[in-house]
Design an enzyme around this catalytic site. Structure first.
Site, mmCIF file in Angstrom:
data_model
loop_
_atom_site.group_PDB
_atom_site.id
_atom_site.type_symbol
_atom_site.label_atom_id
_atom_site.label_comp_id
_atom_site.label_asym_id
_atom_site.label_seq_id
_atom_site.Cartn_x
_atom_site.Cartn_y
_atom_site.Cartn_z
ATOM 1 N N PRO A 54 -0.709 -1.828 6.733
ATOM 2 C CA PRO A 54 0.363 -1.571 5.759
ATOM 3 C C PRO A 54 0.075 -0.324 4.928
ATOM 4 O O PRO A 54 -1.053 -0.111 4.473
ATOM 5 C CB PRO A 54 0.376 -2.841 4.913
ATOM 6 N N CYS A 55 1.108 0.469 4.721
ATOM 7 C CA CYS A 55 0.897 1.805 4.157
ATOM 8 C C CYS A 55 1.524 2.015 2.784
ATOM 9 O O CYS A 55 1.498 3.125 2.253
ATOM 10 C CB CYS A 55 1.467 2.848 5.112
#
Length: 387
Positions: free
Chosen positions: A72-73
């Protein structure tokens, strides 16, 4: 080959392996989104779902040859709050590190977004390899800069295939069309009313077309293409290409006084002018161009003209549009880019995601990988036995 895919989403890694003709003995997928899992399992029933990575006992897995994933960014992205490793979602990066250190696969591949240099350096230190930045625009019709860390040797930039938006648009899309852009956003018309050579998409989230009044239209029109003519990248909040086709001269009279400075039509050149946050203050949409209406109220948005490439797909916004003009009834029309067109922007097979609602399709495509970038990287693996 045994594969462990972390933050698997809709199993983009499996699509890439399949496209390369690589035999997969076991594909273990760690994912918690039920919609993405439904799509994965519909396309690849043999996928082995292992659940939440934070609860996975790695000792239960066999020898793993390849670990891949895009952690997840949200904490890293320039578009977010940039909390980096203080964001619990981005901290899941360390779960990827844990898996690589404990399972010691022959190969690993980690993907993430553009971020500050100091955060890139942290990831590089943990992974032990330098990241390589690749823009999906080289192999697709979407502008999407991403970083890839891998121990697969010999990775260079892909050749530019010269793919543009018009190459991936559906000529017979059945998306609802909306008319009377200057007098309101109201009337929906059958598909047969439109010239099939053009298409659009507009949406302010949730997968539905917003009711945009003319008084608010200047706030809703915005971003489109980069100066290189590329569309911005698909992201989990993506959605918004607009192609504009010839507006009749008489249409100019439909624009109320005072609005022509914000949205104006040149009856001779057949051009649409849209305000954006540049020194010039506006962008010109030519006949057949696409444009982006994401973050319509933004006072800093630019790059709204998407002539040849789509802006980056994301999971939260659905505002990429294409204009259409009907010579038959002398009106302007528009529609959203279809899920299939968004699949093509990500080089995903047509209708791969058609097992869930359109809203969920747009979201997972925005969160996904550009398959042709992944195949470009994975094809360099040495699959010889004993090595």
């Amino acid at each position: 080959m045994n594969v462990l895919s972390l933050f698997d989403g809709m199993s983009c890694g499996r699509i890439a392996l399949n496209r390369l003709g690589i035999k997969v003995d076991n594909y273990y997928a760690s994912e918690i989104d039920k919609y993405a899992m439904k799509v994965s399992e519909a396309n690849y029933p043999d996928i082995i779902q292992v659940g939440d990575i934070t609860e996975l006992d790695l000792s239960t897995l066999p020898k793993i040859d390849l670990i891949m994933g895009g952690s997840p960014c949200q904490g890293f992205s320039f578009a977010g709050k940039q909390l980096a490793f203080d964001d619990p979602r981005s901290a899941l990066f360390f779960e990827f590190v844990r898996c690589v250190e404990e399972l010691k696969p022959k190969y690993f591949l980690l993907e993430n977004v553009n971020m500050k240099k100091e955060w890139l350096a942290v990831i590089t230190e943990y992974m032990g390899v330098e990241g390589i930045k690749i823009n999906s625009a080289l192999v697709s019709a979407q502008n999407r800069n991403r970083w890839y860390w891998t121990n697969i040797p010999g990775i260079e930039q892909p050749d530019d295939r010269g793919i543009v938006l018009r190459d991936i648009l559906e000529s017979d899309a059945e998306e609802p069309m909306y008319s009377n852009i200057y007098g309101g956003f109201g009337e929906k018309k059958p598909r047969e009313h439109f010239d099939k050579s053009v298409t659009i998409r507009a949406n302010s989230g949730g997968g539905s077309i917003p009711n945009i009044k003319l008084k608010d239209f200047d706030k809703n029109l915005a971003k489109m293409t980069t100066k290189e003519g590329k569309a911005y990248a698909l992201t989990a909040s993506y959605n918004g290409a607009v192609a504009w086709n010839s507006i009749e001269k008489k249409q100019r009279s439909m624009i109320p006084t005072g609005k022509q400075k914000t949205i104006s039509v040149d009856k001779d050149k057949k051009q649409l002018t849209i305000k954006e946050a540049t020194k010039k203050g506006f962008t010109t949409i030519e006949d057949g161009d696409c444009f982006d209406m994401t973050f319509p109220k933004s006072k800093t948005r630019r790059g709204r003209n998407m002539k040849d490439k789509s802006n980056c797909l994301t999971a939260a916004n659905y505002d990429y549009m294409r204009y259409e003009h009907s010579d038959e009834d002398k009106e302007v029309y528009w529609r959203k880019l279809t899920p299939v067109e968004c699949e093509r922007l990500q080089t995903v097979p047509d209708d791969y995601t058609n097992h869930v609602s359109n809203t969920q399709r747009y979201k997972m495509l925005g969160n996904g990988w550009t398959i042709e970038v992944i195949t470009h990287i994975l094809k360099n693996m040495d699959l010889s036995k004993g090595k």
